[in-house]
Motif scaffolding. Sequence first.
Motif, PDB file in Angstrom:
ATOM      1  N   ILE A  89    -105.638   6.724  11.143  1.00 31.13           N
ATOM      2  CA  ILE A  89    -105.225   7.844  10.301  1.00 31.13           C
ATOM      3  C   ILE A  89    -105.539   9.145  11.048  1.00 31.13           C
ATOM      4  O   ILE A  89    -106.689   9.593  11.083  1.00 31.13           O
ATOM      5  CB  ILE A  89    -105.948   7.815   8.942  1.00 31.13           C
ATOM      6  CG1 ILE A  89    -105.896   6.409   8.342  1.00 31.13           C
ATOM      7  CG2 ILE A  89    -105.351   8.846   8.000  1.00 31.13           C
ATOM      8  CD1 ILE A  89    -104.503   5.866   8.159  1.00 31.13           C
ATOM      9  N   THR A  90    -104.502   9.729  11.641  1.00 28.43           N
ATOM     10  CA  THR A  90    -104.689  10.892  12.498  1.00 28.43           C
ATOM     11  C   THR A  90    -103.513  11.856  12.353  1.00 28.43           C
ATOM     12  O   THR A  90    -102.358  11.436  12.417  1.00 28.43           O
ATOM     13  CB  THR A  90    -104.776  10.459  13.979  1.00 28.43           C
ATOM     14  OG1 THR A  90    -105.726   9.407  14.127  1.00 28.43           O
ATOM     15  CG2 THR A  90    -105.177  11.634  14.861  1.00 28.43           C
ATOM     16  N   PRO A  91    -103.760  13.135  12.184  1.00 33.43           N
ATOM     17  CA  PRO A  91    -102.660  14.105  12.180  1.00 33.43           C
ATOM     18  C   PRO A  91    -101.889  14.034  13.497  1.00 33.43           C
ATOM     19  O   PRO A  91    -102.484  13.791  14.559  1.00 33.43           O
ATOM     20  CB  PRO A  91    -103.372  15.455  12.033  1.00 33.43           C
ATOM     21  CG  PRO A  91    -104.679  15.127  11.391  1.00 33.43           C
ATOM     22  CD  PRO A  91    -105.068  13.790  11.936  1.00 33.43           C
ATOM     23  N   ASP A  94    -103.148  15.547  16.709  1.00 38.96           N
ATOM     24  CA  ASP A  94    -104.418  15.034  17.222  1.00 38.96           C
ATOM     25  C   ASP A  94    -104.316  13.618  17.774  1.00 38.96           C
ATOM     26  O   ASP A  94    -105.316  13.058  18.231  1.00 38.96           O
ATOM     27  CB  ASP A  94    -105.482  15.062  16.114  1.00 38.96           C
ATOM     28  CG  ASP A  94    -105.800  16.473  15.652  1.00 38.96           C
ATOM     29  OD1 ASP A  94    -105.714  17.397  16.488  1.00 38.96           O
ATOM     30  OD2 ASP A  94    -106.108  16.658  14.460  1.00 38.96           O
ATOM     31  N   VAL A  95    -103.133  13.020  17.730  1.00 36.78           N
ATOM     32  CA  VAL A  95    -102.968  11.657  18.232  1.00 36.78           C
ATOM     33  C   VAL A  95    -103.225  11.623  19.739  1.00 36.78           C
ATOM     34  O   VAL A  95    -102.721  12.466  20.481  1.00 36.78           O
ATOM     35  CB  VAL A  95    -101.559  11.124  17.927  1.00 36.78           C
ATOM     36  CG1 VAL A  95    -101.337   9.770  18.601  1.00 36.78           C
ATOM     37  CG2 VAL A  95    -101.357  10.997  16.421  1.00 36.78           C
ATOM     38  N   PRO A 144     -97.767  10.506   6.039  1.00 33.05           N
ATOM     39  CA  PRO A 144     -98.459  11.515   6.848  1.00 33.05           C
ATOM     40  C   PRO A 144     -99.667  10.924   7.546  1.00 33.05           C
ATOM     41  O   PRO A 144    -100.322  10.018   7.033  1.00 33.05           O
ATOM     42  CB  PRO A 144     -98.862  12.579   5.823  1.00 33.05           C
ATOM     43  CG  PRO A 144     -98.886  11.860   4.519  1.00 33.05           C
ATOM     44  CD  PRO A 144     -97.826  10.813   4.595  1.00 33.05           C
ATOM     45  N   GLU A 145     -99.947  11.433   8.719  1.00 32.16           N
ATOM     46  CA  GLU A 145    -101.106  11.031   9.524  1.00 32.16           C
ATOM     47  C   GLU A 145    -101.046   9.564   9.957  1.00 32.16           C
ATOM     48  O   GLU A 145    -102.059   8.946  10.231  1.00 32.16           O
ATOM     49  CB  GLU A 145    -102.414  11.311   8.775  1.00 32.16           C
ATOM     50  CG  GLU A 145    -102.588  12.785   8.412  1.00 32.16           C
ATOM     51  CD  GLU A 145    -103.919  13.086   7.752  1.00 32.16           C
ATOM     52  OE1 GLU A 145    -104.529  12.159   7.182  1.00 32.16           O
ATOM     53  OE2 GLU A 145    -104.348  14.251   7.804  1.00 32.16           O
ATOM     54  N   HIS A 146     -99.822   9.021  10.032  1.00 32.40           N
ATOM     55  CA  HIS A 146     -99.629   7.628  10.445  1.00 32.40           C
ATOM     56  C   HIS A 146     -98.682   7.540  11.648  1.00 32.40           C
ATOM     57  O   HIS A 146     -97.887   6.611  11.755  1.00 32.40           O
ATOM     58  CB  HIS A 146     -99.061   6.801   9.295  1.00 32.40           C
ATOM     59  CG  HIS A 146    -100.065   6.342   8.293  1.00 32.40           C
ATOM     60  ND1 HIS A 146    -100.739   7.208   7.461  1.00 32.40           N
ATOM     61  CD2 HIS A 146    -100.532   5.102   7.989  1.00 32.40           C
ATOM     62  CE1 HIS A 146    -101.554   6.524   6.674  1.00 32.40           C
ATOM     63  NE2 HIS A 146    -101.449   5.255   6.980  1.00 32.40           N
ATOM     64  N   THR A 147     -98.749   8.494  12.553  1.00 29.41           N
ATOM     65  CA  THR A 147     -97.824   8.518  13.683  1.00 29.41           C
ATOM     66  C   THR A 147     -97.808   7.208  14.452  1.00 29.41           C
ATOM     67  O   THR A 147     -96.747   6.599  14.657  1.00 29.41           O
ATOM     68  CB  THR A 147     -98.188   9.667  14.653  1.00 29.41           C
ATOM     69  OG1 THR A 147     -97.993  10.913  13.996  1.00 29.41           O
ATOM     70  CG2 THR A 147     -97.327   9.612  15.908  1.00 29.41           C
TER      71      THR A 147
END
Length: 244
Positions: A89-91, A94-95, A144-147
């Motif tokens: 779980i990362t914006p 920030d990945v 969201p936050e699941h790139t």
Amino acid sequence: MEISFKGKRALVTGGGRGIGKSIAEALLKCGAEVVVLEKIEEDLNKFKKEEPSIIPLQCDLTDWDATRKAVEGVGPIHMLVNSAGVAAITPFLDVTKSELDWVFSVNYQAIVNVSQVVVKGMVERGQGGAIVNISSMTTNVAFPEHTSYCSSKGAVDTLTRVMALELGPHQIRVNAIHPTIVMTDMGRRAWEDPNKHMKYLVRTPMGHFADPTDVADGTVFLLSDMAKMVSGTILHIDGGFTAN
């Protein structure tokens, strides 16, 4: 029509807990011999105590060579369920490369690796087979936050179609499942906050999320002869979420 897998051996990756464990339990009930591939020894030992008939296979799927060796050593596999998966779980901004490497290693590359070994045996025996890849509805509906997670599952969907195309002439069927949010122990912890889950729940016509058994039932169907002409498809187990 009763589904029976007597005389068949199944391999379930990530089968020590959550969705994978539920799938393994369902296959056992249908008479299959079940090999449970799991990284966490504690989960594997616990499952073995609960179901002494399982064949435990401890393995870290991020280790390509060790995984191939382990899977080659379990003998013929007639049914494969690629259930193992991880999420970060990362914006988006920030990945990191290390996150992408880890998530894709488990969620995508491991499917290629394990399936290559299993399919080679299926082709050599000439008796066909069935494979189910556990994907996610997040390939259709971005979270969201699941790139890294969403992207890896999108790759799984495409892989499923390519595998079905190439392996169909060998009578090997390959399908994928798109579960909604599933109420495993981990899922409950991740989604227990109403402020977090309500925006997805209100879009679900059935009014609730899935249990692991829902995914297991769909997997059993796709592996069975009831789905003998089903290949290259994605089964949505999402309570109608993606219908709107």
